[in-house]
Design a protein around this motif. Structure first.
Motif, PDB file in Angstrom:
ATOM      1  N   THR A  56       6.549   0.000   2.170  1.00 38.80           N
ATOM      2  CA  THR A  56       5.708   1.187   1.990  1.00 38.80           C
ATOM      3  C   THR A  56       5.808   1.700   0.560  1.00 38.80           C
ATOM      4  N   SER A 107       3.692   6.034   5.707  1.00 38.63           N
ATOM      5  CA  SER A 107       3.766   4.923   6.648  1.00 38.63           C
ATOM      6  C   SER A 107       2.767   5.079   7.788  1.00 38.63           C
ATOM      7  N   ASP A 109       0.174  -1.363   9.397  1.00 40.02           N
ATOM      8  CA  ASP A 109       1.549  -1.592   9.830  1.00 40.02           C
ATOM      9  C   ASP A 109       1.499  -2.215  11.219  1.00 40.02           C
ATOM     10  N   GLU A 146       1.920  -4.536   6.410  1.00 41.82           N
ATOM     11  CA  GLU A 146       3.355  -4.583   6.714  1.00 41.82           C
ATOM     12  C   GLU A 146       3.552  -5.318   8.044  1.00 41.82           C
TER      13      GLU A 146
HETATM   14 MG    MG Z   1       6.892   0.782   6.001  1.00 38.54          MG
END
Ligand code: MG
Ligand code: ADP
Length: 145
Positions: free
Chosen positions: A39, A57, A77, A105
């Protein structure tokens, strides 16, 4: 290319340097444990793209979208994702076609959905030391970070 960073600001600066070079349409695929700095790196990417918001995030939302910069940034994410099928359900292919930058991510969870990314692998070498390798993707060998 391999880099060492010794604080979050340095990781962010590396992301910023990459962000400044992107032309749109790239997928940045992260690998690295929780707390590695994925991040933080993405926060730098946003800066490099000229996005005025601070990246946070997206763990509970799967994807955050940022505009207002040179290119749009889509920050994914995949930590909570069961499979890449769910990613296609939220419109992954549409995101790819929008000409922005996709930063992903936990990309290993959806490896079959990701083609020809720029890999950013972050290894925790200590409390504050990170070993970061950036590897293209066809066409990205000349990034000269
Ligand atoms: Mg992260
Ligand atoms: P991830 O998204 O990979 O889970 P974050 O970027 O959210 O990781 O968090 C990284 C954590 O590690 C932060 O708490 C940050 O302060 C800390 N940290 C310490 N050293 C570094 C470094 N060199 N680069 C990035 N983060 C670092």
């Amino acid at each position: 290319m391999t880099f060492h960073t010794y604080c979050p600001e340095q990781t962010e600066a590396l992301g910023q340097a990459l962000g400044q070079k992107l032309r749109g349409g790239e997928v940045i695929a992260f690998q690295g444990d929780l707390g590695a700095g994925k991040t933080a790196f993405t926060r730098g990417l946003a800066k490099g793209l000229g996005i005025p918001m601070r990246v946070t995030s997206p763990t509970y939302t799967i994807v955050n979208e940022y505009s207002g910069g040179r290119l749009e940034l889509f920050h994914f994410d995949m930590y909570r994702l069961g499979s890449s099928e769910e990613l296609f359900d939220i419109g992954w292919e549409d995101y790819l076609l929008r000409g922005g930058v996709c930063a992903v991510e936990w990309s290993e969870k959806v490896s079959d959905a990701i083609e020809d990314p720029i890999w950013v692998r972050i290894h925790k070498a200590g409390d504050e030391e990170r070993i970061i390798t950036v590897e293209g993707g066809s066409g990205y060998e000349d990034l000269e970070l």
